[in-house]
Design a protein around this motif. Structure first.
Motif, mmCIF file in Angstrom:
data_model
loop_
_atom_site.group_PDB
_atom_site.id
_atom_site.type_symbol
_atom_site.label_atom_id
_atom_site.label_comp_id
_atom_site.label_asym_id
_atom_site.label_seq_id
_atom_site.Cartn_x
_atom_site.Cartn_y
_atom_site.Cartn_z
ATOM 1 N N ASP A 207 -16.276 -19.550 -13.846
ATOM 2 C CA ASP A 207 -14.929 -19.438 -14.390
ATOM 3 C C ASP A 207 -14.143 -18.308 -13.756
ATOM 4 N N LEU A 208 -14.233 -18.212 -12.438
ATOM 5 C CA LEU A 208 -13.533 -17.137 -11.726
ATOM 6 C C LEU A 208 -12.043 -17.448 -11.632
ATOM 7 N N SER A 209 -11.246 -16.412 -11.860
ATOM 8 C CA SER A 209 -9.806 -16.552 -11.662
ATOM 9 C C SER A 209 -9.315 -15.339 -10.885
ATOM 10 N N ILE A 210 -8.620 -15.576 -9.778
ATOM 11 C CA ILE A 210 -8.194 -14.472 -8.904
ATOM 12 C C ILE A 210 -6.684 -14.263 -8.977
ATOM 13 N N TYR A 211 -6.282 -13.013 -9.241
ATOM 14 C CA TYR A 211 -4.893 -12.610 -9.037
ATOM 15 C C TYR A 211 -4.834 -11.983 -7.652
ATOM 16 N N HIS A 212 -4.064 -12.558 -6.781
ATOM 17 C CA HIS A 212 -4.016 -12.037 -5.412
ATOM 18 C C HIS A 212 -2.631 -11.484 -5.060
ATOM 19 N N PHE A 213 -2.590 -10.255 -4.562
ATOM 20 C CA PHE A 213 -1.339 -9.643 -4.129
ATOM 21 C C PHE A 213 -1.522 -9.034 -2.749
ATOM 22 N N SER A 214 -0.428 -9.047 -1.962
ATOM 23 C CA SER A 214 -0.526 -8.615 -0.565
ATOM 24 C C SER A 214 0.169 -7.295 -0.275
ATOM 25 N N SER A 215 0.789 -6.690 -1.302
ATOM 26 C CA SER A 215 1.472 -5.413 -1.052
ATOM 27 C C SER A 215 1.412 -4.548 -2.307
ATOM 28 N N LEU A 216 1.551 -3.246 -2.105
ATOM 29 C CA LEU A 216 1.541 -2.313 -3.229
ATOM 30 C C LEU A 216 2.670 -2.631 -4.203
ATOM 31 N N ALA A 217 3.856 -2.964 -3.660
ATOM 32 C CA ALA A 217 5.011 -3.215 -4.525
ATOM 33 C C ALA A 217 4.739 -4.388 -5.475
ATOM 34 N N GLU A 218 4.143 -5.460 -4.928
ATOM 35 C CA GLU A 218 3.823 -6.625 -5.770
ATOM 36 C C GLU A 218 2.834 -6.260 -6.880
ATOM 37 N N VAL A 219 1.805 -5.470 -6.510
ATOM 38 C CA VAL A 219 0.796 -5.103 -7.515
ATOM 39 C C VAL A 219 1.407 -4.242 -8.603
ATOM 40 N N ARG A 220 2.228 -3.267 -8.212
ATOM 41 C CA ARG A 220 2.838 -2.388 -9.214
ATOM 42 C C ARG A 220 3.682 -3.207 -10.195
ATOM 43 N N ALA A 221 4.453 -4.161 -9.637
ATOM 44 C CA ALA A 221 5.287 -4.999 -10.505
ATOM 45 C C ALA A 221 4.408 -5.800 -11.471
ATOM 46 N N PHE A 222 3.285 -6.307 -10.964
ATOM 47 C CA PHE A 222 2.354 -7.080 -11.801
ATOM 48 C C PHE A 222 1.717 -6.192 -12.864
ATOM 49 N N LEU A 223 1.249 -5.000 -12.450
ATOM 50 C CA LEU A 223 0.516 -4.133 -13.382
ATOM 51 C C LEU A 223 1.413 -3.623 -14.511
ATOM 52 N N LYS A 224 2.713 -3.511 -14.218
ATOM 53 C CA LYS A 224 3.631 -3.055 -15.275
ATOM 54 C C LYS A 224 3.717 -4.056 -16.420
ATOM 55 N N LEU B 38 -9.780 -3.639 -3.549
ATOM 56 C CA LEU B 38 -8.592 -2.909 -3.109
ATOM 57 C C LEU B 38 -8.685 -2.602 -1.625
ATOM 58 N N ASP B 39 -7.867 -3.280 -0.841
ATOM 59 C CA ASP B 39 -7.823 -3.024 0.608
ATOM 60 C C ASP B 39 -7.052 -1.728 0.883
ATOM 61 N N GLN B 40 -7.346 -1.124 2.026
ATOM 62 C CA GLN B 40 -6.703 0.157 2.344
ATOM 63 C C GLN B 40 -5.389 -0.002 3.104
ATOM 64 N N HIS B 41 -5.394 -0.862 4.110
ATOM 65 C CA HIS B 41 -4.213 -0.954 4.981
ATOM 66 C C HIS B 41 -3.317 -2.094 4.530
ATOM 67 N N LEU B 42 -2.283 -1.769 3.776
ATOM 68 C CA LEU B 42 -1.349 -2.772 3.278
ATOM 69 C C LEU B 42 0.011 -2.544 3.917
ATOM 70 N N PRO B 43 0.873 -3.565 3.925
ATOM 71 C CA PRO B 43 2.141 -3.426 4.664
ATOM 72 C C PRO B 43 2.978 -2.243 4.189
ATOM 73 N N ASP B 44 2.915 -1.909 2.894
ATOM 74 C CA ASP B 44 3.783 -0.839 2.384
ATOM 75 C C ASP B 44 3.000 0.407 1.949
ATOM 76 N N GLY B 45 1.796 0.584 2.489
ATOM 77 C CA GLY B 45 1.047 1.801 2.146
ATOM 78 C C GLY B 45 -0.439 1.536 2.068
#
Lengths: 225, 225
Positions: B27-44, B56-63
């Motif tokens: 029953d795996l469900s993945i939330y996938h985000f490709s940038s810090l900005a997207e994750v912050r918006a989601f986490l809020k 958590l990957d290190q090298h993302l487009p925005d940080g």
């Protein structure tokens, strides 16, 4: 003095580990043991505050290092499990048992060793500090809740005690021993008030309205309205 | 449903990760985000309880992914930092910032991946449980200490209030309004006693001698003898 506990029967690895650690930790002191039995005897006489870091080998003459983790000797300590064995289950089992990290012994000579050990030590310190803050916050919140409850539950009957005592004390037609009893009621009531007031002061309890107060319900009472 | 948050702009790695995780997590469900900005918006908009594991990957487009750790989004969560970069400082920096582990992306296809992820999840659960137990113990000990203190500090003056009220109530020469005042003192005093007794009962406070009691010192009072 920075004390490191090293549990490994491979003396050449221990010598190399000591040399590596000395390159970035000043005043290093190593407690070295080669068997589980020796470590258990040592740990029974020492407090956990005696050392700041543990390197724990897996294959020891009288058992596996992971046994010490499972026995709970190292709670809250930064433990790095090490092995020259690359059995795939070993890192996960050690982390589950309480190691902060698992290193293959070859990692010792790699550039990641120093920053990783420093990161693990820093993290462990941060975790302990956060845990202490949480505990203190929980204690303070509990005291506030309880004192706030008591103040509400006791202040009303206490007000009645003090009011009635004042009336009695000032009745002109009481005998002296009855006035004495009334004065005793008043002084004792004031003593109870003093205890509650000082507790409230001690915890800097802000005045809050009943509806916003978090309180314990006194068993047997009706709930507040 | 087991929710995993994956923060990585490398979609082929994310697909591989999903496949690997599915091999041992039902029953795996993945939330996938490709940038810090997207994750912050989601986490809020989400609570931390929404997911159980973070990659958590290190090298993302925005940080760098480590920024999210430092910003404190993942407190108490099992975070595994990943990178294909083997910069030697990266594992230590991520652990210090709050990651439970650092994996090179090549570890994904190695046999250690599954047992390590399971070990990290188990460990995180054990840590949360131990933390909850510690907090509850601290709360209970605080309540016991405080109630024990109050019982000691209030019981003596309360005994005096009740004794004097009893004497006054039973004086034959009191006027009715004076007797009424004495009865009010008695009933209010009993009310205070009831509150304290119920609190003691509620916490199953064992009777302990004064010398063994841990108590709060009421400010302004002399210390106990």
């Amino acid at each position: 003095m920075f004390h490191v506990l090293v549990i490994d029967d491979d003396t050449s690895f221990v010598r190399l580990l000591e040399k590596r650690l000395k390159s970035f930790i000043e005043d290093l002191s190593i407690y070295h043991f080669s068997s589980l039995a020796e470590v258990r005897a040592f740990l029974k006489t020492e407090t956990k505050e005696s050392f700041q870091l543990v390197f724990l080998d897996q294959h020891l003459p009288d058992g596996s290092g992971i046994d010490l983790l499972r026995e709970g000797w190292f709670e809250n300590l930064a433990v790095i499990s090490v092995s020259s064995d690359d059995a795939p289950d070993m890192p996960g089992e050690n982390v589950k048992a309480g190691a902060m990290y698992f290193l293959n012994k070859i990692n010792l000579t790699e550039p990641l060793f120093k920053p990783l050990v420093c990161g693990i030590l820093d993290r462990n310190k941060i975790q302990q500090e956060m845990s202490d803050i949480k505990l203190n916050t929980a204690r303070m919140e509990t005291v506030k809740t309880l004192v706030s409850t008591l103040r509400h539950e006791i202040n009303n009957p206490l007000g009645a005690v003090l009011g009635a005592a004042y009336l009695l004390k000032n009745s002109s037609d009481l005998k002296e021993d009855q006035k004495e009893a009334a004065r005793l009621v008043e002084s004792s009531g004031k003593r109870i008030k003093h205890v509650l007031d000082e507790l409230c002061k001690a915890i800097s309890l802000e005045p809050v309205s009943k509806a916003e107060q978090r309180v314990f319900h006194i068993p047997g009472d009706k709930p507040w309205e």
